[in-house]
Scaffold this active site. Structure first.
Site, mmCIF file in Angstrom:
data_model
loop_
_atom_site.group_PDB
_atom_site.id
_atom_site.type_symbol
_atom_site.label_atom_id
_atom_site.label_comp_id
_atom_site.label_asym_id
_atom_site.label_seq_id
_atom_site.Cartn_x
_atom_site.Cartn_y
_atom_site.Cartn_z
ATOM 1 N N CYS A 2 0.902 -1.469 -0.185
ATOM 2 C CA CYS A 2 0.508 0.187 0.236
ATOM 3 C C CYS A 2 1.030 1.080 0.336
ATOM 4 C CB CYS A 2 -1.030 0.271 0.830
ATOM 5 S SG CYS A 2 -2.006 1.208 1.409
ATOM 6 N N HIS A 12 -5.818 -0.179 5.433
ATOM 7 C CA HIS A 12 -6.035 1.051 5.227
ATOM 8 C C HIS A 12 -6.834 1.248 6.655
ATOM 9 C CE1 HIS A 12 -7.170 1.556 0.153
ATOM 10 N NE2 HIS A 12 -5.393 1.428 0.556
ATOM 11 N N TYR A 52 -7.795 6.909 6.043
ATOM 12 C CA TYR A 52 -9.224 5.587 5.736
ATOM 13 C C TYR A 52 -9.359 6.259 7.493
ATOM 14 C CZ TYR A 52 -7.930 4.836 1.412
ATOM 15 O OH TYR A 52 -7.464 4.161 -0.259
#
Length: 418
Positions: free
Chosen positions: A163, A193, A240
């Site tokens: 990520c 996230h 997030y």
């Protein structure tokens, strides 16, 4: 080294290609693979011009034949979007009808994406295992990365999830501190996230308190989380977490508005027209609005470490827990800072996680376990149970209504629902 990029027809691919062209000196062949042949021809030709622009000795090839493309590959990077932007826009809208946030990886939208993505990813990975070189690594960019990586690992694949959240923080913090990004080592912990930066070490000294003292307002704006929360935690949440800390506000602001997916679809159309220009040899500035900043650098750096070129660099990756977070099962997939080498990523030691963070991580992990079960076995009951378990849903009436909307919206991609 032959690198296969599955989903290579994406308008995002030139960002990845640019990274390999600038930094991936050991790449002899970069093969882009995508069933959308017309789009792939445009992106592939542009990718070849990028390699030529940088004078990279490797070659860029492209094909719609997955089996041929992955044959003899040393590694495969997978960046799929099953259903394209149309499915993403659906993920961002149908949850709003039930008062829940609409987002492509968080909440009901994230479950919808997992359901249609996991079976496809497992099929692709099986074909990579059959045709790539023995021990070829799979680097998973495909969201939801944590759930997808868990599916790949459970199926016995040599995979790691990646990520760009952490590398974005690393680059931002390094700029504030006036140091090289590689000098910043993050205490990055959580699930994909759902992560927090709890420290930013430079030469063994945690500089995060200095960063928060001098740049709190800017950091708060960047992650869209109130400064009071950041101060209380003494840690920087990923953006997030804003969907958790400000859920109802996000729902109100989203009602009646254009979605991120709609904006990305417009950007993609413009980018494809730009890529058709045979004089274009470098990635255009507009690509920065497409998202995925620093993914290319993260991917090139991680692959370099996995192939023994640099076993000192620290990467933020999705890997088996294996005792790193004692409150989760060993089989869980977590996102943490790790060093990587020929044997794979090795997580750095993680200090005790406070109960508010550990509680939310555990709650979302429980949802992810149920989401993976629903993706693998299907069925409305499993979809409903996963929705009910999600901390942003958690009520029968919402989970019940969302299950029907999710299945109706994604039926064409769910073999068990047709």
């Amino acid at each position: 080294m032959k690198i296969a990029v599955i989903g290579g027809g994406s308008t995002y691919t030139p960002e990845l290609v640019d990274g390999f062209a600038r930094l991936g000196t050991t790449v002899s062949e970069l093969v882009l693979i995508d069933p959308a042949a017309e789009r792939l021809d445009v992106v592939g030709a542009f990718a070849a011009r990028i390699f030529a622009h940088y004078g990279h000795p490797g070659k860029v090839t492209w094909t719609s034949d997955l089996d041929a493309g992955v044959t003899d590959a040393d590694a495969a990077v997978i960046q799929l979007r099953v259903g394209g932007q149309r499915a993403r826009i659906s993920d961002e809208t149908f949850p709003l009808d039930c008062g829940c946030v609409g987002q492509e990886t968080t909440g009901a939208g994230g479950l919808a994406k997992a359901l249609r993505t996991v079976p496809v990813m497992l099929d692709v990975a099986a074909r990579i295992r059959d045709r790539a070189k023995p021990g070829a690594w799979i680097v998973d960019f495909t969201n939801p990365v944590g759930i997808v990586t868990r599916a790949l690992l459970d199926a016995g694949h040599q995979a790691v999830g990646l990520c760009n959240v952490a590398i974005g923080f690393q680059r931002r913090f390094a700029g504030h501190l006036g140091v090289d990004p590689g000098a910043v080592v993050l205490d990055h912990v959580g699930l994909n996230h759902l992560t927090w930066e709890r420290a930013a070490y430079v030469d063994g000294v945690d500089r995060l308190p200095d960063l928060l003292g001098a740049h709190l307002s800017e950091i708060s704006d960047m992650v869209d989380v109130p400064a009071e929360i950041i101060t209380m935690l003494g840690a920087v949440p990923s953006y997030y977490l804003s969907y958790f800390y400000k859920h109802d506000e996000h729902v109100r602001e989203s009602l009646g508005q254009r979605t991120r997916g709609q904006r990305v679809a417009e950007i993609e159309a413009i980018l494809l027209d730009m890529y058709r220009d045979v004089t274009l040899t470098t990635k255009p500035a507009l690509l920065g609005e497409r998202g995925g900043a620093y993914y290319s650098e993260a991917a090139v750096g991680l692959l370099g470490s996995l192939f023994g070129l640099d076993d000192t660099a620290v990467h933020s990756v999705n890997v088996r827990n294996d005792g790193t977070l004692p409150f989760l099962p060993d089989s869980a997939v977590i996102e943490v800072s790790a060093r990587a080498g020929l044997r794979g990523p090795d997580p750095l030691p993680v200090a005790a996680v406070p109960p508010d963070l550990a509680g939310l991580i555990s709650h979302v992990y429980g949802y992810e376990e149920l989401a993976l079960d629903a993706a693998l076995r299907g069925g409305r009951d499993r979809v409903y149970r996963a929705l009910l378990a999600h901390p942003l849903i958690g009520q029968h009436s919402r989970a019940d209504a969302l299950a029907d909307r999710l299945i109706a919206a994604g039926r064409e991609h769910l073999a068990w629902a047709r």
